[in-house]
Enzyme design. Structure first.
Site, short mmCIF file in Angstrom:
data_model
loop_
_atom_site.label_atom_id
_atom_site.label_comp_id
_atom_site.label_asym_id
_atom_site.label_seq_id
_atom_site.Cartn_x
_atom_site.Cartn_y
_atom_site.Cartn_z
CD GLU A 43 1.32 -5.42 5.39
OE1 GLU A 43 0.92 -5.54 4.02
OE2 GLU A 43 2.96 -6.45 5.27
CB ALA A 78 -1.04 0.15 1.00
N1 T1G Z 1 4.62 3.30 0.13
C1 T1G Z 1 4.62 4.80 -0.46
N2 T1G Z 1 6.65 4.63 -1.10
C2 T1G Z 1 7.29 4.22 -1.19
C3 T1G Z 1 6.94 2.52 -0.50
C4 T1G Z 1 5.78 2.71 0.08
N3 T1G Z 1 4.84 1.35 0.34
N4 T1G Z 1 7.72 1.37 -1.04
C5 T1G Z 1 8.63 2.40 -1.58
N5 T1G Z 1 8.51 3.61 -1.24
C6 T1G Z 1 9.34 4.10 -2.70
C7 T1G Z 1 10.79 5.25 -1.55
O1 T1G Z 1 10.10 6.03 -0.30
C8 T1G Z 1 11.23 5.71 -2.63
O2 T1G Z 1 10.56 6.40 -2.91
C9 T1G Z 1 11.24 4.26 -3.56
O3 T1G Z 1 9.96 3.99 -3.56
C10 T1G Z 1 12.63 3.98 -3.77
O4 T1G Z 1 12.22 2.42 -2.28
C11 T1G Z 1 -2.85 -2.92 3.23
C12 T1G Z 1 -0.99 -1.93 4.51
C13 T1G Z 1 10.25 -2.01 -1.97
C14 T1G Z 1 12.46 -3.21 -1.06
O5 T1G Z 1 6.52 -2.03 3.85
O6 T1G Z 1 11.09 -1.99 2.18
O7 T1G Z 1 1.50 -2.91 2.05
O8 T1G Z 1 12.47 8.13 -2.05
O9 T1G Z 1 14.48 3.71 -1.72
O10 T1G Z 1 15.84 -0.31 -1.14
O11 T1G Z 1 -1.25 -4.84 4.45
O12 T1G Z 1 11.35 0.18 -0.43
O13 T1G Z 1 12.12 7.55 -4.22
O14 T1G Z 1 11.15 9.22 -3.04
O15 T1G Z 1 13.53 2.08 0.26
O16 T1G Z 1 14.84 -0.64 -4.09
C15 T1G Z 1 4.57 -2.82 2.62
C16 T1G Z 1 8.61 -0.76 1.99
C17 T1G Z 1 3.45 -1.51 3.44
C18 T1G Z 1 7.61 -1.94 1.49
C19 T1G Z 1 12.21 -1.48 -2.50
N6 T1G Z 1 5.38 -2.05 2.17
N7 T1G Z 1 8.62 -0.60 1.33
O17 T1G Z 1 13.79 -0.89 -1.75
O18 T1G Z 1 14.17 1.14 -3.31
S1 T1G Z 1 2.23 -0.89 4.17
C20 T1G Z 1 6.72 -2.36 2.31
C21 T1G Z 1 10.86 -2.12 0.58
C22 T1G Z 1 0.75 -2.59 3.49
C23 T1G Z 1 -1.47 -3.69 3.30
C24 T1G Z 1 -0.32 -2.67 4.01
C25 T1G Z 1 10.99 -0.99 -0.37
C26 T1G Z 1 11.20 -1.69 -1.46
P1 T1G Z 1 11.65 7.63 -3.90
P2 T1G Z 1 13.80 2.60 -1.97
P3 T1G Z 1 14.89 -0.27 -2.51
#
Ligand code: T1G
Length: 688
Positions: free
Chosen positions: A122, A60
């Site tokens: 999450e 998300a």
């Molecule tokens: N939401 C918004 N922006 C995100 C994002 C996210 N979930 N994940 C990454 N970004 C943006 C980040 O801020 C950066 O932006 C760019 O993408 C590249 O990220 C309903 C509630 C995927 C492994 O916890 O672990 O789903 O700085 O620099 O090193 O159940 O990002 O370029 O402007 O980290 O290659 C659960 C979080 C959400 C995964 C990539 N998901 N992301 O790593 O690139 S809660 C997560 C990561 C959810 C549902 C629930 C990593 C990555 P900018 P990056 P990276």
């Protein structure tokens, strides 16, 4: 358009296209829901879902979490996919995390590429899966695995996902494979929501609760995740979803989730300031002066990043020690499966240790990690100037010393920058990049470029004693020693900070690093210390007694048999004696007050650091405290936490404390300004 769709005959292709990582925001949810309707209207036989670019979907869009969720809500979209008469196949190439994994689990079939990952992280953002993950995952992988994956938030590799049957197959080309899937076989797969929930197993639940109590104490999300999984085991799927959703919505607006989101985005915003307009020097061969623990850790981090590293030492013993230390790190990496034999050999081929500075004659960057003495460092820099190209960047890994004094010994001081790594340097993510009065933008750009190559979190710091982190640490320790001398004990102080969320309190932490380091710094500061500032002599007495910490078998605590810490009455007596000699009354401090004094001391010092422009902004101070000094991540870092207290309340309390000691508790002008103007520290800027 965040979701594109096309069909070839009766096969539909739906692609999430929301760069950079296909975060699932409102437009993606809308696009997916429309795609379900589209596929049904066309009576397609299957839909193949994929993600454009390097991710399937990273979950998300966490940037939407501060607002009320907009329709369509993800649980409804995924139910539409799961319940559709057109089966969906998730062709996963890259990461499928959080909502991305939930989308995949709502599909009838999952095909992953070998390098991809799937997981529900999450809890690392202080929430729980909010779109069916807590109900679909147990149905697919069983209770034990689901509890582990959701409560700890660790993703699975494709191979691990295959082993747990979370993915049906692992193929180099998931999209093509999805097209080849036999339609009858596909039709036989039961929609995930219709699968039976696993049996309730109290021992598994109890075990999972015990694990998170140890691994993520005080964090709410892991506990709620287990509650919701357990609740869903005995009720129908669609009755469990609202329970999950309610918990998710409540958590996402809570302090812990806000704090963890703050750190998540702060970490990703830690980049070279736009004001620095220069290119880095070539980063290929890097010299590291000193092959001790720090130097070897830095060299190993360079080798891990594919760079050439030459450690320069003073004599043959030093060279041998450097080789031993680096080889030990390579072996540890092999043993833990972090590097392959082939990569290990590559490291060895790109590593040299020598006393001959000419061996680093073509290095465009040198990092000095020698003994923490100004004279030693000046001598090393003189040798580097002679041996390296004249425009090579000369960096010091000093933790405290004056970069400007070091730079002043060079004919071109603009080449000098501080690169302050944290031990162990190949693991700790924080890198303080210290800008001296004459440091060039090229030197700074080189520091940031190296930080990026080493996947560090770079933070720009100005020159002062201890830069950002160690200056705050020194005030933290001073405040701790003050309550210790005035009535408390190391045990009580550590306990109070552990209750706040630190994995370890200041005394146990210092026993690990050694009392002699801080002692050397106090001696170095004797000449410049404010004579009006109260000085706590206990730690000096400890060093005189040879109590340097674990390395001497005892420090603030004793460690009989090298095991857990035990109170040491000698240490307690030292404080009683010193407070008696100082004619100070002793107070029975409660944990709450100990915690408050130590945190306010740090916040007040950090506010001065920000006010003086040593730190660019409060966010950087949060990164330093979390990634360098063990400040609890779920509290968002020192300044984020401070904003939950409020500047006015802090100033009021600090003014009370300054009655006790007007020097140590002098209220930071920045805090005063914030209190007067109602500004959050997050928005505060250095005084102009
Ligand atoms: N939401 C918004 N922006 C995100 C994002 C996210 N979930 N994940 C990454 N970004 C943006 C980040 O801020 C950066 O932006 C760019 O993408 C590249 O990220 C309903 C509630 C995927 C492994 O916890 O672990 O789903 O700085 O620099 O090193 O159940 O990002 O370029 O402007 O980290 O290659 C659960 C979080 C959400 C995964 C990539 N998901 N992301 O790593 O690139 S809660 C997560 C990561 C959810 C549902 C629930 C990593 C990555 P900018 P990056 P990276």
């Amino acid at each position: 358009m965040s979701v594109t769709k096309r069909n070839e005959a009766d096969v539909g292709y739906v692609e999430i296209d929301n760069p950079p990582v296909n975060a699932i925001g409102q437009s993606v949810r809308q696009g997916l829901l429309e795609a379900v309707r589209w596929a049904e209207e066309l009576h397609l036989t299957r839909v193949i879902l994929s993600g454009k670019g390097r991710a399937f979907a990273a979950g998300a869009d966490a940037r939407e979490f501060d607002q009320a969720p907009l329709e369509p809500h993800l649980p409804d979209v995924l139910n539409a996919i799961d319940e559709s008469f057109v089966p969906w196949i998730a062709a996963i190439d890259g990461v499928a995390l959080g909502g991305g994994a939930e989308v995949a689990m709502a599909c009838r079939m999952r095909i992953m590429s070998p390098g991809s990952q799937i997981g529900l992280p999450e809890v690392t953002l202080g929430v729980i899966p909010g779109a069916g993950g807590t109900q679909r995952l147990p149905r697919l992988v069983g209770l034990a695995k689901a509890l582990d994956m959701i409560s700890l938030g660790k993703p699975l590799t494709a191979a691990q996902a295959l082993a747990t049957k979370l993915t049906h197959t692992v193929e180099d080309h998931p999209l093509e494979e999805a097209y080849m899937v036999n339609t009858e076989e596909l039709g036989c797969i039961v929609p995930t929501w219709e699968l039976p929930a696993p049996e309730h197993d109290a021992s598994l639940i109890t075990q999972a609760r015990a694990t998170i109590a140890k691994k993520s104490p005080q964090q709410i999300a892991p506990v709620q995740a287990i509650d919701v999984i357990e609740a869903g085991l005995s009720i129908p799927f669609h009755e469990a979803l609202p329970i999950e959703r309610a918990a998710f919505l409540e958590l996402k607006t809570g302090d812990q989730a806000r704090a963890l989101r703050h750190i998540f985005f702060a970490e990703r915003a830690a980049k070279m300031p736009d004001s620095i307009k220069a290119e880095t020097v070539e980063l290929d061969h890097i010299a590291v002066v000193g092959g001790g623990t720090m130097g070897a850790g830095i060299a190993y981090a360079l080798l891990n990043a594919g760079l050439r590293a030459t450690i320069l030492e003073t004599d043959a013993d030093g060279v041998a020690r450097a080789k031993t230390n680096v080889e030990a790190l390579i072996s540890a990496g092999l043993k833990r499966g972090l590097i392959t034999e082939e990569r290990a050999q590559g490291h060895r081929d790109r590593f040299v240790a020598s006393t001959d500075y000419a061996q680093a004659g073509d290095a465009m960057l040198a990092i000095e990690a020698a003994f923490e003495s100004m004279d030693v460092k000046k001598d090393v820099f003189a040798k580097l100037v002679d041996a390296l190209p004249k425009d090579a960047i000369l960096a010091s890994n000093t933790s405290y010393l004056d970069i400007n004094e070091l730079a002043a010994t060079l004919s071109d001081p603009s080449r000098v920058v501080g690169l302050h790594f944290f031990a162990p340097a190949h693991i700790m993510k924080l890198l303080e990049i210290v800008r001296g009065a004459q440091t060039s933008d090229t030197a700074l750009a080189t520091g940031f470029a190296l930080g990026k190559k080493l996947r560090k979190i770079p933070v720009l710091a100005g020159v002062c004693d201890g830069f950002i982190g160690n200056r705050i640490l020194a005030r933290y320790r001073e405040a701790a020693d003050t309550v210790f001398m005035d009535g408390s004990t190391p045990w009580e102080v550590d306990e109070a900070m552990e209750m706040f969320g630190y994995a370890m309190g200041p005394y146990e932490a210092q026993d690990l690093s050694g009392l002699d380091i801080a002692h050397a710094n106090r001696r170095r500061q004797d000449a410049t210390r404010d004579p009006n500032r109260r000085y706590i002599p206990i730690a000096d007495r400890m060093v005189e007694l040879g109590k340097l910490g674990r390395k001497t078998g005892a420090g603030w605590y004793r460690y009989p048999g090298g095991n857990g810490k035990v109170d040491d009455p000698i240490v307690a007596d030292l404080a009683i004696e010193e407070s008696h000699l100082a004619k100070r009354d002793r107070t029975d401090y409660k944990a709450e007050e100990i915690k408050e004094r130590l945190l306010l001391a740090m916040i007040n010092e950090a506010a001065d650091i920000l006010d003086e422009g040593i730190a660019q902004n409060a966010r950087d101070i949060d990164l330093v405290t979390v990634f360098g000094y063990g400040f609890p991540r779920w509290r968002g870092g020192l300044m984020h936490y401070a904003d939950t207290l409020g500047a006015q309340a802090m100033v009021t309390r600090l003014r009370e404390l300054s009655q006790e000691d007007p020097v140590a508790w002098k209220v930071s002008p920045l805090l005063e300004r914030c209190a007067d103007s109602g500004t959050k520290l997050a928005d505060a800027r250095p005084r102009s």
